[in-house]
Motif scaffolding. Structure first.
Motif, mmCIF file in Angstrom:
data_model
loop_
_atom_site.group_PDB
_atom_site.id
_atom_site.type_symbol
_atom_site.label_atom_id
_atom_site.label_comp_id
_atom_site.label_asym_id
_atom_site.label_seq_id
_atom_site.Cartn_x
_atom_site.Cartn_y
_atom_site.Cartn_z
ATOM 1 N N ALA A 274 57.299 13.642 74.425
ATOM 2 C CA ALA A 274 56.152 14.304 75.082
ATOM 3 C C ALA A 274 56.438 15.616 75.823
ATOM 4 C CB ALA A 274 55.389 13.326 75.890
ATOM 5 N N ASP B 252 61.293 7.817 76.820
ATOM 6 C CA ASP B 252 60.319 8.688 77.145
ATOM 7 C C ASP B 252 60.980 9.914 77.303
ATOM 8 O OD1 ASP B 252 57.665 9.898 77.183
ATOM 9 O OD2 ASP B 252 57.420 9.157 79.247
ATOM 10 N N TYR C 212 59.775 13.730 78.462
ATOM 11 C CA TYR C 212 58.597 14.590 78.995
ATOM 12 C C TYR C 212 59.038 15.856 79.663
ATOM 13 C CZ TYR C 212 59.721 12.710 83.888
ATOM 14 O OH TYR C 212 60.265 12.468 84.922
ATOM 15 N N ALA D 96 52.953 15.576 70.408
ATOM 16 C CA ALA D 96 53.376 14.431 70.945
ATOM 17 C C ALA D 96 53.616 13.399 69.967
ATOM 18 C CB ALA D 96 52.050 13.666 72.053
#
Length: 125
Positions: free
Chosen positions: A96, A5, A7, A65
């Motif tokens: 993200a 992930d 971000y 996203a």
């Protein structure tokens, strides 16, 4: 099972974290036996993407996203904080970092990088 992930925090700095995928035994395709599956993630579309061997882009945030599933080749992705991940066949990368400093991506394999991308549903519209 996990995914990578990427971000952005409140200051716009991008960071990596490894996120485990929770699986639960459920009946998915009756009359087949129950299988281990995750929760459904809403999506708005799917596309295929190819980055040619040697491709090296300037740093940027992701436009929406989305999640990438690597099919072939390898890329090195560097978050704005300097942390890196190498994404290769079978890896899942959730992007993200839609604001802030973004990330840098470079194809590091001798072959092209090919993947499937699913774009995520945004309840904010």
């Amino acid at each position: 099972m996990h995914y990578y992930d990427l971000y952005a925090d409140d200051t716009g700095e991008s960071h990596w974290r490894d996120v485990p995928v929770a699986l639960a035994e459920k009946t998915f395709a009756p009359p087949a036996k129950a299988i281990e599956i995750s929760e459904i993630a809403p999506a708005t579309g799917m596309l295929f993407l190819r980055l040619r061997a040697g491709w090296n882009e300037p740093i940027h945030p992701t436009p929406v996203a989305q999640s990438l599933i690597c099919l072939r080749g390898r890329v090195r992705v560097t978050a704005s904080d300097g942390d890196t991940r190498e994404i290769g066949p079978g890896d899942v990368w959730r992007m993200a970092d839609t604001h802030g400093k973004g990330h840098h991506t470079e194809v590091i394999s001798a072959e092209d990088f090919e993947c499937v991308i699913t774009q995520h549903w945004d309840p904010a519209g």
